[in-house]
Enzyme design. Structure first.
Site, short mmCIF file in Angstrom:
data_model
loop_
_atom_site.label_atom_id
_atom_site.label_comp_id
_atom_site.label_asym_id
_atom_site.label_seq_id
_atom_site.Cartn_x
_atom_site.Cartn_y
_atom_site.Cartn_z
CG PHE A 169 66.89 -24.98 7.35
CD1 PHE A 169 66.45 -25.92 8.28
CD2 PHE A 169 66.43 -23.67 7.48
CE1 PHE A 169 65.59 -25.57 9.30
CE2 PHE A 169 65.57 -23.32 8.51
CZ PHE A 169 65.15 -24.26 9.42
CG ASP A 254 65.04 -20.33 1.09
OD1 ASP A 254 65.07 -19.13 1.46
OD2 ASP A 254 64.80 -21.28 1.86
CE LYS A 284 67.60 -17.28 9.21
NZ LYS A 284 67.19 -18.44 8.42
#
Ligand code: PLP
Length: 435
Positions: A169, A254, A284
């Site tokens: 993702f 990532d 995040k």
């Protein structure tokens, strides 16, 4: 480390006091309503991409949030690994407020002390070599867009392939979506930017077969968060580093979900010696709840791929967002967060493994996934809410915890004590459906 936050019921002290109600909400602007009424208004006004939200939240403090009907929840999801310091952290809140009251937005025709200082801080924490550089974004997916453009620039001798992993993702905008593997996310929006191939997860043999001189970049998450907290092995990460280096491809990590102390290291890849990426994406946890992301390029070669005018952003790296990042990193450092996260995470994982119905426990630090002995994870999320806990299902079998990094062992224990009852409640309808 103690949980910190504003005391229950305090007004969130605006200068005039006129915009916030006694429960700290901006109810002068919104008008008050019950949870059910807000949800019906939601469904009439918001685009339906998220379905109907589980609750209407009005206030948070430390590891707790409250809904519009006055119910309290222990937040074990932290806005999906975002609220690193919980809710309404006094230091982060005061730094953001004072920066906003001093200088809020300036565009990237100008810079600000907080922007420069945060970039320097990130390069130091990531132990990036000389020549490394930072590009700030507003979100994770934008950090991945920048990474895709970086990969496109690694194009000498016709390199055009970008490799990503099954289960990956990387975000929802078109470039990031091309790297994301889930068909349900991708197929409605094809054609996506080309050249991306998905290869089997954690399979060194498949990697050996895929990486050659036509590969521009390999993009991987050290631990796949959305896929249910699935870690790549240290051997895989080392093989990925060696093969990409040998063939002139970029290794792009990532760490949008795994970065910023989430795993008990500043960045998850730091657990594996010798794995220095060519680029890393963050978002995040970086702003402690304020939107900010970043692409870091490691070393001169990677940093020089994108030159002046080839990429940009209006909001990215603005004074308020970078002040939020600085405040978050400062507060994490000052509270010895890496050690705390490792301890509370180890406690949670060891206790989870002993609970009936839990068949596997994965993750590092406070990014934890666990599998159930049946497909009742979504029902468990509902049962947990009813019991006062926010958790998340990444699939029918799997639950995820990504709580604030300030979660105490005592708070974790309240969840562990309640979990057998939560699972029993969740499992009951499934049993009835089978019989
Ligand atoms: C959440 C996430 C993204 C996307 O971030 P957004 O801020 O939602 O755009 C990208 N990569 C990973 C690994 C993520 O967990």
């Amino acid at each position: 480390m103690n949980e910190t936050g504003t005391p229950t019921g305090s007004a969130t002290g605006s200068a005039t006091g006129s915009a916030t109600g006694s429960d700290g909400t901006v109810d002068v602007l919104t008008g008050g309503d019950s949870g059910a009424a807000w949800l019906s208004r939601y469904n009439g006004a918001l685009m339906g991409v998220f379905g109907t939200p589980q609750r209407v939240l009005v206030r948070g403090s430390g590891c707790h949030v409250w809904d519009a009907d006055g119910n309290q929840y222990l937040d074990l999801l932290g806005g999906i690994a975002v609220n690193a310091l919980g809710h309404a952290h006094p230091f982060v809140t005061s730094v953001i407020s004072s920066q906003l009251a001093t200088l809020g937005h300036i565009s990237n025709f100008f810079t600000s002390p907080t922007q420069v200082a945060l970039a320097e801080k990130l390069l130091a924490l990531s132990q990036a070599p000389a020549g490394s550089r930072v590009f700030f974004t507003n979100s994770g997916t934008e950090a991945l867009e920048a990474a895709v453009k970086l990969a496109r620039r690694n194009s000498t001798a016709g390199r055009s392939r970008i490799l990503a992993l099954d289960g990956a993702f990387h975000g929802r905008t078109m470039g990031a979506l091309a790297l994301t593997s889930k068909k349900a996310y991708r197929e409605p929006f094809e054609p996506l930017p080309g050249g991306v191939e998905h290869i089997p997860f954690n399979d060194i043999e498949a990697l050996l077969n895929a990486v050659d001189d036509t590969v521009a970049a390999l993009v991987i998450e050290p631990i796949q968060g959305e896929a249910g907290v699935r870690p790549l092995s240290p051997e895989y990460l080392r093989a990925a580093r060696e093969l990409t280096r040998r063939h002139g491809a970029l290794l792009i990590l990532d760490e949008v979900q795994t970065g910023i102390a989430r795993t008990g290291r500043w960045f998850a890849h730091q657990a594996v010696d010798g794995v220095v990426p060519d680029a890393m994406t963050l978002a995040k946890g970086l702003g402690g709840g304020f939107p900010i992301g970043a692409l870091i390029t490691f070393g001169e070669d990677a940093s020089s791929l994108i030159s002046a005018g080839q990429h940009g952003t209006t909001f990215g790296g603005n004074p308020v967002a970078t002040a939020a990042g600085l405040a978050t990193l400062h507060a994490l450092e000052a509270s010895d967060a890496l050690r705390h996260v490792s301890e509370v995470g180890a406690f949670l994982r060891s206790r989870l493994a002993t609970i009936e119905g839990v068949t596997a426990v994965r993750g590092e630090g406070l990014l934890i996934g666990f599998d159930l002995d049946g497909e009742y994870a979504p029902a468990a999320v509902q049962a947990a809410l009813a019991a006062g806990f926010i958790i998340n299902a990444t699939g029918p079998l799997t639950l995820r915890l990504a709580p604030p990094l300030i979660l105490t062992t005592e708070q974790a224990a309240t969840f562990l004590d309640a979990l057998p009852g939560i699972l029993a409640t969740a499992k009951t309808p499934a049993r009835e459906a089978i019989s």
